[in-house]
Design a protein around this motif. Structure first.
Motif, short mmCIF file in Angstrom:
data_model
loop_
_atom_site.label_atom_id
_atom_site.label_comp_id
_atom_site.label_asym_id
_atom_site.label_seq_id
_atom_site.Cartn_x
_atom_site.Cartn_y
_atom_site.Cartn_z
N GLY A 53 0.79 -1.23 0.00
CA GLY A 53 0.00 0.00 0.00
C GLY A 53 0.81 1.26 0.00
O GLY A 53 0.26 2.36 0.04
N LYS A 54 2.14 1.12 -0.13
CA LYS A 54 2.97 2.33 -0.01
C LYS A 54 2.82 3.27 -1.19
O LYS A 54 2.77 4.49 -1.01
CB LYS A 54 4.44 1.93 0.18
N SER A 55 2.69 2.69 -2.40
CA SER A 55 2.54 3.56 -3.57
C SER A 55 1.19 4.26 -3.54
O SER A 55 1.07 5.43 -3.92
CB SER A 55 2.66 2.75 -4.85
N ARG A 63 -3.46 13.59 -3.70
CA ARG A 63 -4.77 13.17 -4.22
C ARG A 63 -4.72 12.76 -5.70
O ARG A 63 -5.66 12.97 -6.43
CB ARG A 63 -5.81 14.26 -4.00
N LEU A 64 -3.57 12.19 -6.10
CA LEU A 64 -3.56 11.54 -7.41
C LEU A 64 -4.48 10.34 -7.31
O LEU A 64 -5.08 9.90 -8.28
CB LEU A 64 -2.16 11.08 -7.78
N ILE A 65 -4.54 9.77 -6.11
CA ILE A 65 -5.59 8.80 -5.80
C ILE A 65 -6.40 9.45 -4.69
O ILE A 65 -5.85 9.97 -3.71
CB ILE A 65 -4.98 7.47 -5.32
N VAL A 90 3.13 8.03 -17.46
CA VAL A 90 3.40 9.36 -18.02
C VAL A 90 2.23 10.28 -17.71
O VAL A 90 2.40 11.42 -17.27
CB VAL A 90 3.64 9.27 -19.54
N LEU A 91 1.03 9.77 -17.92
CA LEU A 91 -0.14 10.59 -17.65
C LEU A 91 -0.22 10.98 -16.18
O LEU A 91 -0.56 12.10 -15.83
CB LEU A 91 -1.41 9.84 -18.06
N GLU A 92 0.14 10.02 -15.31
CA GLU A 92 0.12 10.30 -13.89
C GLU A 92 1.15 11.37 -13.56
O GLU A 92 0.89 12.30 -12.78
CB GLU A 92 0.41 9.02 -13.12
N ALA A 93 2.33 11.24 -14.17
CA ALA A 93 3.38 12.22 -13.93
C ALA A 93 2.92 13.60 -14.36
O ALA A 93 3.12 14.59 -13.65
CB ALA A 93 4.64 11.83 -14.70
N VAL A 94 2.26 13.65 -15.51
CA VAL A 94 1.78 14.93 -16.02
C VAL A 94 0.73 15.51 -15.07
O VAL A 94 0.72 16.70 -14.77
CB VAL A 94 1.21 14.74 -17.44
N GLU A 95 -0.11 14.62 -14.55
CA GLU A 95 -1.14 15.09 -13.62
C GLU A 95 -0.49 15.56 -12.33
O GLU A 95 -0.91 16.56 -11.74
CB GLU A 95 -2.14 13.97 -13.34
N SER A 96 0.56 14.85 -11.90
CA SER A 96 1.17 15.19 -10.62
C SER A 96 1.84 16.55 -10.67
O SER A 96 2.14 17.14 -9.64
CB SER A 96 2.20 14.13 -10.24
N LEU A 97 2.07 17.06 -11.89
CA LEU A 97 2.67 18.39 -11.99
C LEU A 97 1.60 19.47 -12.00
O LEU A 97 1.91 20.65 -12.16
CB LEU A 97 3.52 18.48 -13.26
#
Lengths: 318, 371, 649
Positions: free
Chosen positions: B84-86, B94-96, C235-242
């Motif tokens: 669950g670390k990631s 809040r990416l998740i 990649v999409l996640e990385a872009v969102e994280s920015l």
């Protein structure tokens, strides 16, 4: 979602801008390829049979070399040609074998097509057998005796029945109904194109085999393969009105020319010339024979005819 | 752990070391249908994962997790895959979307943020480095690094200039105009690191950044992180499944299993006093002498030893003390601020290495000394 | 033996599968046992009962008449279709006039320089040569007409396809909605698309362009959606994280990440548009297709070839250049890319202006090489000498005749003699054993729809031609594919041939077969075989080559001969690929068999041509619908449980 709406709005508005916001009558659109580069262009429709090609080849040659027009030809079959003619995508149709329904609609009701006068050639459709066969069996020329010979006209394509060979799908034909209504033991087999039909007929003629075919005059092939017409029940005015119940021969039709109404009015010299264009069966056959049998290009054939018949075509230009 | 999260707005507060950068409390992330009922129902929270799955069809990736990340520290979250670390690190920005619990950054409630505020957080305050780099293959190195700045709306010249500085900082000079596909894995991760650094975030989040790299390059990159941390003192949250890496980089380590934190403490505490059998098994093969400090191993000095033998600092590792003792051939004194606080001799040191020495229970070491 | 029969757990997976197939068949047999006597009693067997047909020709003819009568007055036409038609005409005309204004030298230079920038010097030379060849063959103006039509159609297809693909790529609901439609559209023959547009727009360029767009947009839509969905998640996640907005994510990440698929989509769209733009000559597209059509109507092989060669050249050049553009992606960007384009542009302008000043915009008449005559002489010689009566092997016409008598006729008669319900049962059984009950249901419904439309007999005629062609295609294709999979040399030698054959428009295949086999069903079948063969060979080779090398090594180490390896390891493991080859073979063969109506293939294709030629849209539309049903049925019958990724076109 927002992007999509934006795009849709942009597309719609550009469409509106391009066309203006009013009504757009697509029956009044010329071909996008017409009148390019400022030259005056006439678009002629060509039908797939050689006689029609001859008309167009000669008309094209004179338009280009005597009147300075640029000519586009489009292969359209007769019925669609009426529609195209009405819409102005084609300017002229030089050989029509009689389409009363279309004539009623476009010439009389909508007035988008103007009659262009007679071509000078009289067309006739019928059933033919090679003369070498008719000479041996003279009674074959009466339809009532056809069943007697059905066996001899059999081919793999027609199966157990005799073969009645038809040509291009675009031709005026009542043959299926005729075979049914005259209760003949025959199967109509479509060769798919006139060229295919001619190839077949030549092949048969080479081997002196019997065959029964849908054919028409004027036709250059008669010079190569003499054929005799089979007499069908005589044609009476209106006997072919209902295509389901036809049981009579085909009429003799004076072939007609038709022009787009606008073109007829504003087409200048070209329209005037096409209205006057009128030649004989012999003239047409001469050109057709050069194209189909001597394998000349339509342009060369037209040139040869034009060079040797000055008096005929000079009258069309006056 | 015992701190109460600050709920007041951070405006009046000075950002001293006592204000946590991230403060997480009672955090849950449950995947599955009607996930939100799980954390709320004490009966469900008591279930183990298999039972929970059977009863509700849900999987709890993060279960009731709480911790603080202090300013300037490297906070490592360690666990095996599936622990669950990631998910946890993605919940921080809040990416998740978390299911329950509170997350505060500098005292501001992250879960209450609206879209634009959240974007602001992601743009300026927390930047992330990813396991498989997440680079845009169609952009050059410099444009990848400048990407975060571009997102923020910075002009081309300015962001290129800023990006060039960061590219130099991570040691990629001369490669600005290559595409990611033309770089080695280590170089690509340097680009990923530079991209995160370029936006000058308050916190750097690392999600197993080096696990896709070869061991040699991994060590280089770890040293790179240590160097950066020394130079800039930026707060870092570092996710890894590699215990060595955790011990090497972490000021504090949270060890996760099945979505829970099973132990949170300094590397020394984790290795020296495992909280349960799972942790003990986990750290069994760790060279203890390189992690434990002499403070754990020392005994009270007897009066006669005062003044003789080599001196070592209390936060020196046991292996350093062994070297000193071996060289001097005598027990060493542990000196703190000029005062002798204890003594280590070869017996006590050997006891640490062998693991037979019963170290002090957790809690005896004060937290501020562990920083 | 006893031990084996006594231990059911040892039944392997294939046996289990067979087991399931047996179950399905039993169930079907049961249903048949109940339904067939009922159907028999009610409607008698034999051909499709007339009680179950619905005559659509009346309402269709009425609809067609209504449209013709109201085309210049009804608001729907004035305010919607009229504008659509207008835009098409304006766009095509604009492109056409531009092409003519740059002149032949300018167009050649433009083509060559674009190819140079995108794909390098070799392709640039090839492009220039291709354009010059078009001129030399006396086909400059038709080529420009086709090109103008293509440009307009491709642009519209790309816009429509990309928008649909964007919708499907971003929204799961749209994806569920669009995917089956797009998948189905890909398996339908081009010919079937012609009639509905003619019904609305009449014969002419607008109808041709719209038919082309309908045919060519689906691959763009599918690949756009595929590209957007296949983007690297991290990649999409990385872009969102920015902290990017959804719009930034789409524009800076998702679309650029999908650019390979987008370019592949463009490539397929161009190829399909060319294929359709040529076939659309039947509905008045003009240009090269029209020349081929005219020539085919008079069996003038030489003239057909003169127009066919430019089509092939265009196809090869367009394919190679777009492919090269796709391959260039991800490579090191050139340092002075912008300057290169500038040079290219300047070059084009210079050539165009020079051409203008010299007054040489039109291709000079004196530079035309007339190939029609020598070709026709060659064909005549062939007809005279090879056509028939060649000792021992017989002539080509003899082959065609024998094929018709001994293969096509018995198959057609056999199919037509089958009771109608048994045809449905066979379709159901095949589709169910290979696929799922869903595919089986679709297949049976499609087949039944053919009966209801009242074109049972011609459809079975077409079907017999398809089956005969597929049988030959598969025998030849599998043999070649197996050989190519075993020999690298053969594969290398075959690859360019397959490449070229796969890029050629369907229409072109009709030309040589008419020269060889005359007119009739046999040449239609021959053209279909030649058209479908490359795809079958390619899929077979790939399937066999992708067999797990470990399995091959293992069997080799056990001492299996190469024949044993092929039979026991490669073929079973490549079963999916082989099934896909069958599926593709059927789809491609059907596409050409119906075009065969133009060279005497008869049946459904002929009905479409007949409908168009006689303005009898009712006949044409019914035949078109039957073609659609036939395509659907053939696809579903051979559809493996999972959907394939993309068409091998």
């Amino acid at each position: 979602m927002r992007i999509r709406t934006t795009a849709a709005v942009a597309a719609m508005s550009s469409l509106a801008l391009l066309t203006g916001c009013g009504a757009a009558d697509m029956t009044k659109q010329a071909s996008p390829f017409a009148n390019a580069q400022g030259s005056r262009t006439v678009t002629l429709s060509v039908q797939s049979w050689v006689g029609a090609q001859s008309n167009v080849a000669v008309a094209q040659y004179i338009l280009e070399h005597e009147l300075g027009y640029r000519v586009d030809t489009v292969q359209v079959d007769e019925v669609p040609a009426w529609d195209a003619l009405s819409q102005g995508r084609v300017d002229a149709l030089l050989e029509d074998w009689g389409h009363p329904e279309q004539e009623q609609r476009y010439v009389k009701d909508k007035k988008t097509i103007a009659p262009g006068g007679e071509l000078g050639v009289t067309g006739h459709i019928g059933w033919f057998v090679p003369t070498y066969f008719a000479e041996k069996h003279p009674d074959v020329t009466d339809w009532k005796n056809l069943d007697k010979y059905a066996d001899q006209f059999r081919t793999p394509e027609s199966g157990s029945k005799g073969q009645l060979m038809d040509g291009s799908p675009s031709y005026v034909t009542n043959d299926k109904a005729l075979v049914k209504n005259l209760k003949l033991d025959y199967q109509v087999v479509f060769a798919g194109s006139e060229a295919a039909q001619i190839t077949q007929m030549k092949q048969f003629a080479k081997e002196k085999k019997p065959f029964l075919t849908y054919w028409y005059t004027p036709q250059w092939l008669f010079e190569k393969v003499p054929m005799t017409e089979v007499k069908l029940p005589p044609y009476k005015e209106g006997c072919d009105a209902d295509p389901e119940k036809v049981a009579c021969a085909y009429p003799h039709t004076p072939l007609q020319k038709y022009l787009n109404a606008d073109f007829a009015e504003k087409g200048g010299k070209a329209a005037a010339f096409l209205k006057k264009f009128k030649w004989t069966t012999e003239d047409q056959n001469e050109v057709s024979l050069m194209i189909a049998d001597k394998k000349m290009t339509p342009e060369d054939a037209a040139k040869k005819w034009v060079d040797s018949h000055k008096s005929t075509w000079k009258k069309w230009l006056s | 752990m015992t701190e109460i999260p600050t709920l007041e707005p951070p405006t009046e507060q000075t950002m001293d070391s006592s204000t946590p950068v991230f403060s997480v409390e009672g955090l849950w992330k449950v995947f599955g249908p009607k996930a939100e009922r799980v954390p709320a129902d004490p009966e469900l929270t008591a279930l183990d994962p298999a039972e929970l799955r059977a009863r509700t069809g849900c999987t709890a990736a993060v279960r009731d997790v709480g911790f603080d990340v202090r300013k300037g520290e490297v906070f490592v979250v360690m666990g095996l895959s599936g622990s669950g670390k990631s998910t946890l690190v993605r919940c921080l920005t809040r990416l998740i979307e978390p299911t329950a619990g509170t997350i505060a950054i500098d005292g501001e409630d992250v879960r209450a943020m609206d879209r634009s505020r959240l974007r602001e957080l992601r743009r300026h305050r927390a930047a992330m480095v990813f396991q498989h780099f997440g680079l845009l293959p169609h952009r050059t190195v410099i444009d990848n690094v400048a990407y975060g700045l571009e997102i923020q709306g910075m002009g081309k010249a300015e962001r290129r200039e800023r990006a060039a500085e960061v590219v130099a900082k991570v040691g990629l000079d001369g490669m600005e105009h290559r595409r990611p596909g033309q770089l080695s894995g280590g170089q690509q991760q340097r680009v990923g690191l530079a991209r995160a650094l370029a936006v000058d975030p308050e916190v750097l989040l690392f999600d197993e950044p080096f696990s896709a790299l070869d061991p040699m390059i991994r060590r280089d990159m770890q040293e790179e992180v240590v160097r950066l941390h020394h130079e800039e003192g930026r707060t870092m949250v570092f996710i890894t499944h590699d215990l060595q890496e955790a011990l090497k980089l972490g000021d504090r380590i949270a060890l996760m299993r099945g979505g829970r934190i099973v132990q949170l403490g300094t590397p020394e505490e984790i290795v020296g006093s495992p909280a349960d059998d799972y942790v003990r098994e986990f750290v069994r093969d760790v060279p203890r002498e390189q992690v434990l400090t002499v403070r754990t191993a020392m005994r009270r000095p007897s009066a006669d030893q005062d003044g003789s033998g080599p001196a070592v600092r209390p936060d020196a590792t046991v292996s350093e003390a062994i070297e000193a003792v071996a060289r001097a051939g005598a027990p060493a004194r542990v000196m703190d601020k000029g005062r002798c606080v204890g003594v280590v001799d070869s017996d006590t040191l050997l006891g640490v290495v062998a693991g037979t020495e019963q170290t002090a229970p957790p809690g005896t070491v004060q937290p501020e000394e562990a920083v | 033996m006893a031990t084996i029969t006594a231990s059911p757990p040892r039944v392997g997976l294939p046996a289990l599968l067979k087991h399931r197939a047996v179950h399905k068949l039993l169930l079907l047999a049961l249903a048949a046992a109940i339904l067939v006597p009922l159907a028999n009693a009610r409607w008698a067997s034999g051909t499709w009962p007339s009680a179950l047909t619905v005559d659509f020709s009346e309402p269709l003819a009425k609809a067609s008449d209504w449209i013709i009568d109201n085309r210049d007055s009804h608001p729907l036409f004035l305010y919607f279709f009229g504008h659509v038609s207008n835009v098409v005409v304006i766009a095509v005309r604009a492109v056409y006039l531009t092409l003519l204004a740059i002149g032949w030298a300018g167009v050649t230079a433009l083509g060559a320089l674009v190819a140079w920038r995108v794909a390098g010097v070799r392709l640039a030379l090839g492009t220039a040569a291709a354009f010059l060849a078009c001129g030399l063959l006396g086909m400059w103006v038709p080529t420009m007409q086709t090109l103008a039509l293509m440009v307009a159609a491709v642009l519209a297809s790309v816009v429509v396809g990309a928008l649909l693909g964007l919708a499907a790529g971003l929204s799961d609901r749209m994806d569920r909605l669009l995917r089956p439609v797009l998948d189905t559209m890909q398996v339908l023959p081009a010919f079937a698309y012609l009639l509905p547009v003619v019904l609305v727009f009449g014969i002419g360029v607008p109808a041709a362009v719209l038919a082309t767009v309908i045919y060519a947009a689906p691959p763009m839509a599918r690949l756009t959606s595929l590209g957007l969905r296949g983007a690297d998640k991290e990649v999409l996640e990385a872009v969102e994280s920015l902290g990017s907005t959804a719009r930034q994510r789409l524009l800076t990440a998702r679309i650029p990440l999908a650019r390979k698929e987008l370019l592949l989509g463009l490539n397929q769209t161009i190829m399909m548009a060319l294929s359709m733009a040529v076939i659309a000559a039947v509905i008045g597209a003009g240009g090269l297709g029209d020349r081929v059509y005219q020539a085919l109507a008079s069996v003038d092989v030489g003239a057909a070839l003169a127009a066919g060669i430019p089509i092939v050249l265009l196809a090869v050049v367009l394919d190679r250049v777009t492919c090269a553009a796709g391959e260039k992606i991800g490579a090191e960007p050139e340092p002075h890319g912008g300057r290169g384009w500038l040079i290219a542009l300047a070059g084009v302008v210079a050539v165009a202006v020079a051409g203008r000043l010299a007054g040489r915009l039109d291709w000079p008449d004196s530079w035309v090489v007339a190939i029609a005559e020598p070709v026709n002489r060659a064909v005549d010689w062939m007809t005279a000498h090879l056509y028939s009566g060649v000792p021992v092997i017989g002539g080509t016409a003899d082959w065609a005749g024998h094929f018709t008598t001994w293969v096509l006729d018995p198959m057609r008669d056999g199919l037509q003699a089958l009771p109608w319900w048994s045809v449905l049962l066979i379709v159901a059984a095949l589709a169910w054993v290979i696929g799922t009950w869903r595919t089986a249901l679709t297949a049976v419904l499609a087949m039944a729809a053919i009966g209801v439309l009242g074109v049972w007999k011609p459809s079975l005629d077409t079907l017999s031609q398809v089956l005969a062609a597929v049988a030959v295609t598969l025998v030849v294709g599998f043999a070649t594919g197996v050989a190519a999979a075993r020999s690298d040399r053969l594969e290398r030698a075959l690859r360019p041939v397959l490449d070229v054959f796969q890029t050629m428009p369907q229409f072109v295949y009709l030309i040589p077969v008419v020269a060889l086999f005359g007119v009739g069903r046999a040449p239609a079948v021959a053209a279909a075989i030649v058209y479908a063969l490359p795809a079958v060979v390619r899929i077979t080779t790939q399937g066999l080559r992708q067999v797990d090398p470990a399995a091959m090594e293992a069997s080799g180490s056990l001492g299996a001969t190469s024949w044993q390896q092929l039979r026991q390891v490669q073929l079973p493991l490549a079963r999916r690929a082989l099934l896909l080859a069958v599926n593709q073979g059927l789809v491609l063969v059907l596409a050409v068999v119906v075009i065969g109506g133009l060279v005497g293939g008869g049946a459904l294709g002929y009905d479409v041509v007949f409908g168009l030629a006689q303005g009898d849209l009712a006949t044409g539309l019914v035949a078109g619908a039957a073609i659609v049903c036939l395509g659907l049925m053939l696809d579903r019958v051979t559809q493996p449980t999972e959907r394939r990724a993309k068409k091998g076109a």
